[in-house]
Design a protein around this motif. Sequence first.
Motif, mmCIF file in Angstrom:
data_model
loop_
_atom_site.group_PDB
_atom_site.id
_atom_site.type_symbol
_atom_site.label_atom_id
_atom_site.label_comp_id
_atom_site.label_asym_id
_atom_site.label_seq_id
_atom_site.Cartn_x
_atom_site.Cartn_y
_atom_site.Cartn_z
ATOM 1 N N ALA A 68 -4.930 11.769 -5.600
ATOM 2 C CA ALA A 68 -4.971 10.920 -6.792
ATOM 3 C C ALA A 68 -4.175 9.632 -6.557
ATOM 4 C CB ALA A 68 -4.420 11.689 -7.987
ATOM 5 N N ALA A 69 -2.997 9.782 -5.955
ATOM 6 C CA ALA A 69 -2.174 8.590 -5.701
ATOM 7 C C ALA A 69 -2.870 7.672 -4.701
ATOM 8 C CB ALA A 69 -0.799 9.004 -5.169
ATOM 9 N N THR A 70 -3.506 8.245 -3.693
ATOM 10 C CA THR A 70 -4.221 7.439 -2.701
ATOM 11 C C THR A 70 -5.358 6.679 -3.368
ATOM 12 O OG1 THR A 70 -3.684 8.991 -0.940
ATOM 13 C CG2 THR A 70 -5.562 7.534 -0.556
ATOM 14 N N HIS A 72 -5.638 5.812 -6.457
ATOM 15 C CA HIS A 72 -5.101 4.769 -7.331
ATOM 16 C C HIS A 72 -4.596 3.573 -6.512
ATOM 17 C CE1 HIS A 72 -3.260 3.347 -11.073
ATOM 18 N NE2 HIS A 72 -2.161 3.090 -10.386
ATOM 19 N N GLN A 73 -3.863 3.884 -5.453
ATOM 20 C CA GLN A 73 -3.327 2.791 -4.620
ATOM 21 C C GLN A 73 -4.455 2.024 -3.943
ATOM 22 O OE1 GLN A 73 -0.155 1.769 -4.396
ATOM 23 N NE2 GLN A 73 0.538 3.343 -5.795
#
Lengths: 375, 98
Positions: A68-70, A72-73
């Motif tokens: 999820a963080a990947t 988003h980034q």
Amino acid sequence: MPALPAPTQEQAAHFDYLEGLRGYNYTVHVKGILDAYERETATGRPEPATMDEAGAIIAPSHLYRFAAATQHQAQKMGWAAARRSLEGHTNRLAEVLERMPVEPRGRLVLDPALELPGYYTERDSEGLDDIHLVPGGYWGDPLVGPVYERGGALYRMAWRTGYTGSPPGALVAFAEGAPPGDCRRILDLGCSFGGLTMALRQAYPEATEVVGIDISGAALRWAHLTAEERGLAIAFEQRDATATGYPDGSFDLIAGFLLLHELRAETLDAVMAEAYRLLRPGGHIRFLDMPPYAELPPERAFLQSFDCEGNGEAFWNEFLSRDFKAVLRDSGFVNVGDGPLDYDEPSYWGTAALLRTGEFRLENRWVNAADKPAV
Amino acid sequence: MSSPPDPSAEVAADPPTRGYHAFEDPVHDRLLGVILALGAEVWNLRERLGLLESALARQGVDVSALIEELALDPERAASMTADRDAFLARFLRAISAD
Ligand SMILES: C[S@@+](CC[C@H](N)C(=O)[O-])C[C@H]1O[C@@H](n2cnc3c(N)ncnc32)[C@H](O)[C@@H]1O
């Protein structure tokens, strides 16, 4: 579309990297998440019945957080990279946007006095990310067209094709899916850069009027220039889909692509009432968007819900949890039906290419269709 | 290429944490952002080097010796410094950017 400045080698390498990163995230991380979920639920306990139950298993895992963080980034990096590739060309692009075709086949009608709705402009003050994480959303940056042409295409894993050039045939297939009949006057709701509008023009060469409306003037400018360059006669007009100002029964076919999930429930209801009014008796309406959560296995529905918080899609959950067929019926439509878009192209990943699109699945695109009663 | 850091620009000691973060501590999202941005730079370098070597080989030029020589050239060091600072500004952006 008007020519964008050619990216430098460095920028091209950056775009390629981001597409590769996304591809890796889906094919390795998302697959890993789903495999782990399957192992977890194969232990004899009752299977999770809802997306919340599935989410309770998936969300705490490190792999999900990284994926999820990947995602988003990568999304933020993509828009920043797209914007950077335009720096140094902004004056020329602004000029291109101002310069109107001399002998246009279609037309552009802007309404600078149009009041933009609060749900559209006030995200920041509500502490929400801008839609799709694009700084300025659809309306705050006059270069939103070029930004999407590059960054939006990247988001669709097709930066070399361009946003208005993708998805290639899927939109034409969707447009052609309307039942045979008199389709001379066609309206596209929330057309932004005209992807569907151009597909409608192609699918209905006999149509006398193909109109795309949106509230973003900057998006419409780009749509107009792109359509003119492709020699397509389309009218792009800045109007609010909840109150268009067209007379009753002005259109035979009304369509929309990825509009529904960007509207609050009450706005959606107002758009459907307006669409009903605008259709002639017996006219047809069709939308292409995401499948409702109820159509997906709970773990897929949970992954799908990532966009709500993770991609600035404030009304995503509200829309995908709703019974849109009931909304259509309540608005007076009949022959209400839905199902996955029938488009057999293995390399088509679904256009939004977020967590849910770990693999090609027809259900990435969902059609809702209905008719206005004949009399 | 990004512009070099502007020393007068304000950088918040605690960058805003509004909006989405996947980890409990948004700092972890930012760190991942730095790593991913760094990866982009590394990829670009490898790609560019590969292109350069292919281009030169096509011209029949062997560059290895020349590269060793230029690496220590003081004149080149000046332009390298500016490039390096812009590079750092770009990939460390994720720490402080909104
Ligand atoms: C995801 S985009 C649609 C994509 C587009 N149909 C295509 O073919 O690429 C959603 C669009 O809806 C527009 N929109 C949002 N609220 C609207 C409203 N009340 N009336 C008209 N357009 C609206 C936004 O400006 C945005 O351009």
